[in-house]
Design an enzyme around this catalytic site. Structure first.
Site, PDB file in Angstrom:
ATOM      1  N   HIS A   1       2.944 -10.404  -5.454  1.00  0.00           N
ATOM      2  CA  HIS A   1       4.266  -9.870  -5.079  1.00  0.00           C
ATOM      3  C   HIS A   1       5.227 -11.016  -4.810  1.00  0.00           C
ATOM      4  CE1 HIS A   1       2.374 -10.445  -1.068  1.00  0.00           C
ATOM      5  NE2 HIS A   1       3.591 -10.654  -0.637  1.00  0.00           N
TER       6      HIS A   1
ATOM      7  N   HIS B   1       8.756 -15.789   0.057  1.00  0.00           N
ATOM      8  CA  HIS B   1       7.450 -16.253  -0.436  1.00  0.00           C
ATOM      9  C   HIS B   1       7.036 -15.529  -1.700  1.00  0.00           C
ATOM     10  CE1 HIS B   1       6.130 -12.899   2.334  1.00  0.00           C
ATOM     11  NE2 HIS B   1       5.288 -12.657   1.350  1.00  0.00           N
TER      12      HIS B   1
ATOM     13  N   GLU C   1       8.424  -7.195  -1.925  1.00  0.00           N
ATOM     14  CA  GLU C   1       8.392  -7.060  -0.459  1.00  0.00           C
ATOM     15  C   GLU C   1       9.755  -7.444   0.079  1.00  0.00           C
ATOM     16  OE1 GLU C   1       5.391  -9.516   1.365  1.00  0.00           O
ATOM     17  OE2 GLU C   1       6.254  -9.312   3.354  1.00  0.00           O
TER      18      GLU C   1
HETATM   19  C1  LIG Z   1       1.952  -7.558   4.957  1.00  0.00           C
HETATM   20  C2  LIG Z   1       1.392  -8.914   5.132  1.00  0.00           C
HETATM   21  C3  LIG Z   1       1.851  -9.879   4.068  1.00  0.00           C
HETATM   22  C4  LIG Z   1       3.299 -10.305   4.350  1.00  0.00           C
HETATM   23  O1  LIG Z   1       3.918 -10.899   3.458  1.00  0.00           O
HETATM   24  O2  LIG Z   1       3.745 -10.090   5.507  1.00  0.00           O
HETATM   25  C5  LIG Z   1       1.715  -9.301   2.681  1.00  0.00           C
HETATM   26  O3  LIG Z   1       2.534  -9.430   1.802  1.00  0.00           O
HETATM   27  S1  LIG Z   1       0.268  -8.416   2.420  1.00  0.00           S
HETATM   28  C6  LIG Z   1       0.378  -7.836   0.735  1.00  0.00           C
HETATM   29  C7  LIG Z   1      -0.632  -6.750   0.546  1.00  0.00           C
HETATM   30  N1  LIG Z   1      -0.077  -5.458   0.938  1.00  0.00           N
HETATM   31  C8  LIG Z   1       0.495  -4.667   0.022  1.00  0.00           C
HETATM   32  O4  LIG Z   1       0.548  -4.978  -1.150  1.00  0.00           O
HETATM   33  C9  LIG Z   1       1.049  -3.350   0.542  1.00  0.00           C
HETATM   34  C10 LIG Z   1       1.862  -2.655  -0.529  1.00  0.00           C
HETATM   35  N2  LIG Z   1       1.025  -2.372  -1.687  1.00  0.00           N
HETATM   36  C11 LIG Z   1       0.572  -1.106  -1.940  1.00  0.00           C
HETATM   37  O5  LIG Z   1       0.868  -0.148  -1.237  1.00  0.00           O
HETATM   38  C12 LIG Z   1      -0.325  -0.938  -3.173  1.00  0.00           C
HETATM   39  O6  LIG Z   1      -0.863  -2.176  -3.530  1.00  0.00           O
HETATM   40  C13 LIG Z   1       0.440  -0.367  -4.403  1.00  0.00           C
HETATM   41  C14 LIG Z   1       0.963   1.031  -4.080  1.00  0.00           C
HETATM   42  C15 LIG Z   1       1.571  -1.270  -4.820  1.00  0.00           C
HETATM   43  C16 LIG Z   1      -0.539  -0.279  -5.560  1.00  0.00           C
HETATM   44  O7  LIG Z   1      -1.597   0.574  -5.163  1.00  0.00           O
HETATM   45  P1  LIG Z   1      -3.061   0.296  -5.765  1.00  0.00           P
HETATM   46  O8  LIG Z   1      -3.428  -1.119  -5.557  1.00  0.00           O
HETATM   47  O9  LIG Z   1      -3.955   1.350  -5.189  1.00  0.00           O
HETATM   48  O10 LIG Z   1      -2.993   0.436  -7.313  1.00  0.00           O
HETATM   49  P2  LIG Z   1      -2.549   1.678  -8.161  1.00  0.00           P
HETATM   50  O11 LIG Z   1      -3.539   1.846  -9.251  1.00  0.00           O
HETATM   51  O12 LIG Z   1      -2.180   2.869  -7.320  1.00  0.00           O
HETATM   52  O13 LIG Z   1      -1.203   1.108  -8.795  1.00  0.00           O
HETATM   53  C17 LIG Z   1      -0.204   1.944  -9.284  1.00  0.00           C
HETATM   54  C18 LIG Z   1       0.502   1.142 -10.331  1.00  0.00           C
HETATM   55  O14 LIG Z   1       1.041  -0.058  -9.740  1.00  0.00           O
HETATM   56  C19 LIG Z   1       0.517  -1.197 -10.421  1.00  0.00           C
HETATM   57  N3  LIG Z   1       0.314  -2.238  -9.440  1.00  0.00           N
HETATM   58  C20 LIG Z   1      -0.575  -2.263  -8.429  1.00  0.00           C
HETATM   59  N4  LIG Z   1      -0.448  -3.406  -7.707  1.00  0.00           N
HETATM   60  C21 LIG Z   1       0.530  -4.118  -8.317  1.00  0.00           C
HETATM   61  C22 LIG Z   1       1.129  -5.382  -8.084  1.00  0.00           C
HETATM   62  N5  LIG Z   1       0.730  -6.152  -7.054  1.00  0.00           N
HETATM   63  N6  LIG Z   1       2.117  -5.819  -8.903  1.00  0.00           N
HETATM   64  C23 LIG Z   1       2.522  -5.047  -9.934  1.00  0.00           C
HETATM   65  N7  LIG Z   1       2.015  -3.818 -10.239  1.00  0.00           N
HETATM   66  C24 LIG Z   1       1.026  -3.377  -9.417  1.00  0.00           C
HETATM   67  C25 LIG Z   1      -0.785  -0.762 -11.056  1.00  0.00           C
HETATM   68  O15 LIG Z   1      -1.074  -1.571 -12.166  1.00  0.00           O
HETATM   69  C26 LIG Z   1      -0.443   0.656 -11.441  1.00  0.00           C
HETATM   70  O16 LIG Z   1       0.337   0.612 -12.608  1.00  0.00           O
HETATM   71  P3  LIG Z   1       0.061   1.679 -13.772  1.00  0.00           P
HETATM   72  O17 LIG Z   1       1.015   1.304 -14.853  1.00  0.00           O
HETATM   73  O18 LIG Z   1       0.324   3.028 -13.120  1.00  0.00           O
HETATM   74  O19 LIG Z   1      -1.392   1.484 -14.128  1.00  0.00           O
HETATM   75 CO   LIG Z   2       3.938 -10.975   1.468  1.00  0.00          CO
END
Ligand SMILES: CC[C@H](C(=O)O)C(=O)SCCNC(=O)CCNC(=O)[C@H](O)C(C)(C)COP(=O)(O)OP(=O)(O)OC[C@H]1O[C@@H](n2cnc3c(N)ncnc32)[C@H](O)[C@@H]1OP(=O)(O)O
Ligand SMILES: [Co+2]
Length: 136
Positions: free
Chosen positions: A81, A8, A130
């Site tokens: 993602h 997905h 993911e």
């Molecule tokens: C699980 C149920 C469902 C499934 O499919 O089964 C899902 O997929 S649910 C999806 C939602 N859950 C998650 O996303 C869990 C994993 N994600 C995380 O742990 C955080 O979102 C994380 C660590 C990726 C980012 O943390 P946060 O949002 O607090 O932002 P930060 O400022 O710490 O980010 C650091 C750095 O990463 C860049 N960033 C954040 N989110 C994304 C993204 N979605 N895609 C790309 N880049 C992302 C952010 O811009 C920061 O970059 P920097 O250059 O350091 O500014």
């Molecule tokens: Co997902």
């Protein structure tokens, strides 16, 4: 570890209801699942079927949602993602770590009821990836 099927594309939205209207009325989505809550993962989810994959609409379940920060930066939502299938989540985690990538947390049950993990976007060219165990 070979690249698996694209299960997905995760799309963050402030409103699943509003997104459903766009996907249905503008883009012609026909198979739209019933939205459901996934409090353990901090999101509300709705799957939209496309011929060869799914769109996973995700809305924050609460302020602690892992997508709250993303929506602060992108208030209208957007591509969040991509999810690839793996045959064995533990082998996938070990392979990612062996190559120096940061795996976020431990495998946990995702929206399809199977174990998932996320690889940090800094290791994947800026795209949150993911990995989802699938035996389909
Ligand atoms: C699980 C149920 C469902 C499934 O499919 O089964 C899902 O997929 S649910 C999806 C939602 N859950 C998650 O996303 C869990 C994993 N994600 C995380 O742990 C955080 O979102 C994380 C660590 C990726 C980012 O943390 P946060 O949002 O607090 O932002 P930060 O400022 O710490 O980010 C650091 C750095 O990463 C860049 N960033 C954040 N989110 C994304 C993204 N979605 N895609 C790309 N880049 C992302 C952010 O811009 C920061 O970059 P920097 O250059 O350091 O500014
Ligand atoms: Co997902």
């Amino acid at each position: 570890m070979a690249l698996g099927r694209l299960n997905h594309v995760g799309v963050a939205t402030p409103s699943i209801a509003a997104s459903i209207e766009m996907w249905r009325d503008l883009l012609g989505a026909e198979a739209i699942g019933e939205p459901f809550d996934l409090p353990a993962q901090g999101v509300k989810v709705c799957f939209i079927d496309a011929p060869n994959t799914q769109i996973e609409l995700i809305e924050p379940y609460d302020e602690a949602s892992p997508i709250a920060g993303f929506l602060k930066k992108n208030p209208a939502g957007g591509q969040h993602h991509v999810c690839f299938e793996v045959p064995d989540i533990h082998a996938a985690v070990a392979a990612m770590k062996a190559k120096g990538a940061t795996v976020l947390g431990e495998p946990r049950i995702g929206a399809h009821g199977t174990p998932i993990v996320f690889v940090h976007p800094r290791d994947t060219g800026g795209m949150l990836v993911e990995l989802m165990e699938s035996h389909a």
